[in-house]
Design a protein around this motif. Sequence first.
Motif, PDB file in Angstrom:
ATOM      1  N   UNK A  14      -1.220 -10.906  -3.789  1.00  0.00           N
ATOM      2  CA  UNK A  14      -1.582  -9.771  -2.936  1.00  0.00           C
ATOM      3  C   UNK A  14      -0.618  -8.598  -3.106  1.00  0.00           C
ATOM      4  N   UNK A  15       0.606  -8.900  -3.495  1.00  0.00           N
ATOM      5  CA  UNK A  15       1.591  -7.840  -3.697  1.00  0.00           C
ATOM      6  C   UNK A  15       1.331  -7.069  -4.984  1.00  0.00           C
ATOM      7  N   UNK A  16       0.540  -7.660  -5.884  1.00  0.00           N
ATOM      8  CA  UNK A  16       0.259  -6.996  -7.156  1.00  0.00           C
ATOM      9  C   UNK A  16      -1.125  -7.414  -7.660  1.00  0.00           C
ATOM     10  N   UNK A  17      -2.139  -7.110  -6.870  1.00  0.00           N
ATOM     11  CA  UNK A  17      -3.523  -7.448  -7.209  1.00  0.00           C
ATOM     12  C   UNK A  17      -3.952  -6.646  -8.437  1.00  0.00           C
ATOM     13  N   UNK A  18      -4.341  -7.323  -9.537  1.00  0.00           N
ATOM     14  CA  UNK A  18      -4.710  -6.583 -10.750  1.00  0.00           C
ATOM     15  C   UNK A  18      -6.078  -5.921 -10.683  1.00  0.00           C
ATOM     16  N   UNK A  19      -6.954  -6.415  -9.804  1.00  0.00           N
ATOM     17  CA  UNK A  19      -8.335  -5.912  -9.760  1.00  0.00           C
ATOM     18  C   UNK A  19      -8.530  -4.919  -8.617  1.00  0.00           C
ATOM     19  N   UNK A  20      -7.856  -3.792  -8.716  1.00  0.00           N
ATOM     20  CA  UNK A  20      -7.953  -2.777  -7.668  1.00  0.00           C
ATOM     21  C   UNK A  20      -8.488  -1.470  -8.245  1.00  0.00           C
ATOM     22  N   UNK A  21      -9.074  -0.666  -7.372  1.00  0.00           N
ATOM     23  CA  UNK A  21      -9.686   0.588  -7.801  1.00  0.00           C
ATOM     24  C   UNK A  21      -8.666   1.542  -8.413  1.00  0.00           C
ATOM     25  N   UNK A  22      -7.439   1.501  -7.910  1.00  0.00           N
ATOM     26  CA  UNK A  22      -6.413   2.398  -8.431  1.00  0.00           C
ATOM     27  C   UNK A  22      -6.089   2.110  -9.892  1.00  0.00           C
TER      28      UNK A  22
END
Length: 216
Positions: free
Chosen positions: A115-123
Amino acid sequence: MIENAKPDQPRVFSPSRTETWDQCHLKVELREWVPKVFAKRDLARFAGTAWAEGMAVLNRGKLDGTTHPPALIAQTILGAFTAHVGVLRDAGVQIEQTDIDETCAMLLKTTEKYMADDPLVASRGWRVADVELSLPEHGAARIDWGGHDPYNTLCQVDYKCKINLDARWYDKTVEQYRHNGQMNHYCWAYGDYRGEPVHRYYIALVVMGPRYKCTL
């Protein structure tokens, strides 16, 4: 894999069964007729299933524009894992409570790091469109994550969670996923559903131990 169960109604098997058929036809028949026997090793499989359930909650939030706190995702994963452990115990499998506690602790720690570094994010350019999408007409295929990657290419992502994966076997594991029949099945199923071809899939491989690692 497609089998003509009836002349006018071809039957499409699941991605996992299709891959098993490619490996060994007899193995498919044995799985069909031999009763399922649970064992302690299923603990790792249930941890992976619980992880997928937590990721589904996380990604549905992204669809709704909701940011779920890590605590909620962890609660979902641990709750699912505990429920699956109950299946093992109901089947008479003897499991040490320490093994369960250790796995729960690893799941909690892994969730916090992911959760601290979710790879599948819109950003990062990932745009989710479908979550836990069931496709019964395509061999009961289930798409964990469907949408567009940073290259604006329609793709599907499958979550894999390993309780323990030694570094020396990591590259071999990745290579096995790179040429995976199940993933090709998912691409066909999702592309047929969306009405456009899917030429790319990703594996979100999460390793819980001995050292946490997440690659896409």
